[in-house]
Every structure is written in structure tokens, then in C-alpha cells.
Design a protein around this motif. Sequence first.
Motif, PDB file in Angstrom:
ATOM      1  N   LEU A  62      23.510  54.076  30.652  1.00  0.00           N
ATOM      2  CA  LEU A  62      23.567  52.650  30.334  1.00  0.00           C
ATOM      3  C   LEU A  62      25.004  52.192  30.104  1.00  0.00           C
ATOM      4  O   LEU A  62      25.409  51.117  30.576  1.00  0.00           O
ATOM      5  N   ALA A  63      25.789  52.990  29.392  1.00  0.00           N
ATOM      6  CA  ALA A  63      27.178  52.627  29.126  1.00  0.00           C
ATOM      7  C   ALA A  63      28.002  52.595  30.408  1.00  0.00           C
ATOM      8  O   ALA A  63      28.817  51.688  30.616  1.00  0.00           O
ATOM      9  N   SER A  64      27.787  53.557  31.287  1.00  0.00           N
ATOM     10  CA  SER A  64      28.539  53.569  32.544  1.00  0.00           C
ATOM     11  C   SER A  64      28.133  52.403  33.441  1.00  0.00           C
ATOM     12  O   SER A  64      28.973  51.818  34.128  1.00  0.00           O
ATOM     13  N   GLY A  65      26.866  52.031  33.431  1.00  0.00           N
ATOM     14  CA  GLY A  65      26.429  50.867  34.197  1.00  0.00           C
ATOM     15  C   GLY A  65      27.035  49.587  33.670  1.00  0.00           C
ATOM     16  O   GLY A  65      27.449  48.714  34.439  1.00  0.00           O
ATOM     17  N   ALA A  66      27.129  49.458  32.344  1.00  0.00           N
ATOM     18  CA  ALA A  66      27.752  48.273  31.748  1.00  0.00           C
ATOM     19  C   ALA A  66      29.237  48.230  32.080  1.00  0.00           C
ATOM     20  O   ALA A  66      29.784  47.168  32.408  1.00  0.00           O
ATOM     21  N   ALA A  67      29.912  49.371  32.039  1.00  0.00           N
ATOM     22  CA  ALA A  67      31.344  49.414  32.368  1.00  0.00           C
ATOM     23  C   ALA A  67      31.567  49.048  33.833  1.00  0.00           C
ATOM     24  O   ALA A  67      32.520  48.328  34.170  1.00  0.00           O
ATOM     25  N   TYR A  68      30.697  49.519  34.703  1.00  0.00           N
ATOM     26  CA  TYR A  68      30.816  49.187  36.128  1.00  0.00           C
ATOM     27  C   TYR A  68      30.621  47.692  36.354  1.00  0.00           C
ATOM     28  O   TYR A  68      31.332  47.076  37.141  1.00  0.00           O
ATOM     29  N   GLY A  69      29.674  47.099  35.645  1.00  0.00           N
ATOM     30  CA  GLY A  69      29.442  45.662  35.756  1.00  0.00           C
ATOM     31  C   GLY A  69      30.632  44.853  35.274  1.00  0.00           C
ATOM     32  O   GLY A  69      31.019  43.861  35.892  1.00  0.00           O
ATOM     33  N   VAL A  70      31.249  45.272  34.163  1.00  0.00           N
ATOM     34  CA  VAL A  70      32.431  44.579  33.649  1.00  0.00           C
ATOM     35  C   VAL A  70      33.578  44.687  34.644  1.00  0.00           C
ATOM     36  O   VAL A  70      34.297  43.711  34.904  1.00  0.00           O
ATOM     37  N   LYS A  71      33.742  45.850  35.258  1.00  0.00           N
ATOM     38  CA  LYS A  71      34.798  46.047  36.259  1.00  0.00           C
ATOM     39  C   LYS A  71      34.592  45.121  37.450  1.00  0.00           C
ATOM     40  O   LYS A  71      35.537  44.502  37.953  1.00  0.00           O
ATOM     41  N   LYS A  72      33.356  45.009  37.923  1.00  0.00           N
ATOM     42  CA  LYS A  72      33.060  44.128  39.050  1.00  0.00           C
ATOM     43  C   LYS A  72      33.339  42.672  38.695  1.00  0.00           C
ATOM     44  O   LYS A  72      33.862  41.916  39.515  1.00  0.00           O
ATOM     45  N   LEU A  73      32.986  42.247  37.483  1.00  0.00           N
ATOM     46  CA  LEU A  73      33.255  40.871  37.063  1.00  0.00           C
ATOM     47  C   LEU A  73      34.754  40.595  37.012  1.00  0.00           C
ATOM     48  O   LEU A  73      35.213  39.528  37.427  1.00  0.00           O
ATOM     49  N   LYS A  74      35.529  41.546  36.504  1.00  0.00           N
ATOM     50  CA  LYS A  74      36.979  41.367  36.458  1.00  0.00           C
ATOM     51  C   LYS A  74      37.558  41.264  37.857  1.00  0.00           C
ATOM     52  O   LYS A  74      38.450  40.449  38.113  1.00  0.00           O
ATOM     53  N   ASN A  75      37.073  42.083  38.781  1.00  0.00           N
ATOM     54  CA  ASN A  75      37.574  42.019  40.155  1.00  0.00           C
ATOM     55  C   ASN A  75      37.251  40.693  40.816  1.00  0.00           C
ATOM     56  O   ASN A  75      38.067  40.133  41.547  1.00  0.00           O
ATOM     57  N   LYS A  76      36.069  40.143  40.555  1.00  0.00           N
ATOM     58  CA  LYS A  76      35.698  38.835  41.127  1.00  0.00           C
ATOM     59  C   LYS A  76      36.581  37.729  40.573  1.00  0.00           C
ATOM     60  O   LYS A  76      36.990  36.833  41.288  1.00  0.00           O
ATOM     61  N   ARG A  77      36.867  37.805  39.280  1.00  0.00           N
ATOM     62  CA  ARG A  77      37.730  36.784  38.673  1.00  0.00           C
ATOM     63  C   ARG A  77      39.149  36.857  39.241  1.00  0.00           C
ATOM     64  O   ARG A  77      39.791  35.839  39.450  1.00  0.00           O
ATOM     65  N   LYS A  78      39.643  38.072  39.494  1.00  0.00           N
ATOM     66  CA  LYS A  78      40.969  38.221  40.096  1.00  0.00           C
ATOM     67  C   LYS A  78      41.011  37.630  41.502  1.00  0.00           C
ATOM     68  O   LYS A  78      41.975  36.999  41.894  1.00  0.00           O
ATOM     69  N   GLU A  79      39.936  37.850  42.290  1.00  0.00           N
ATOM     70  CA  GLU A  79      39.870  37.313  43.645  1.00  0.00           C
ATOM     71  C   GLU A  79      39.824  35.793  43.631  1.00  0.00           C
ATOM     72  O   GLU A  79      40.397  35.149  44.498  1.00  0.00           O
TER      73      GLU A  79
END
Length: 82
Positions: A62-79
Motif C-alpha cells: 500500500l505504501a509503495s502504491g501511494a508513493a508511485y501515485g504521488v510520483k506520477k502526480l508530480k510528473n504530470k504537474r511538471k509537464e
Amino acid sequence: MLYSYKILNLQLYTLNRKHIKMKSILLKSLPLIAFFVIMAIPMFAQKSDPNVPIDGGLSLLLASGAAYGVKKLKNKRKEKQL
């Protein structure tokens, strides 16, 4: 031109007949499949204590899935900013 229209019409007719036949077979076999699925559920059910805590593996997942989701959100915001 008329000859090709007849061939096309015949092909569509046979496709529709095959589709209807396949659909009727599926609809007739659906109750049988549902019956087998319902009968198989008790065979695969596991009896366990309802007060079993969540172990470390599941919480790590669960923690790794949440971290992956946060990483994806940060990448979308950067784009979006570029």
C-alpha cells in the motif's frame, strides 16, 4: 454494381446470423456457468480468524502504491508547467 451489392448483402446476412447464433449460445450457457461459479466458491473459501492484523507485506504494498501515485502526480504537474 448490383452483383456486388447482393454479395455484400449476403455477407452481412450471414454475419448477422452468426452473431445471433453466438449470442443465443452465450445466453443459454450463462446460467450454467453462473451455477458452476457459485458452487466453486465454498471450495476455495478459506476459514480464518477475522481479527488477523494486516501484515507488513500488505502495508508495504500500500505504501509503495501511494508513493508511485504521488510520483506520477508530480510528473504530470511538471509537464503542465513546461
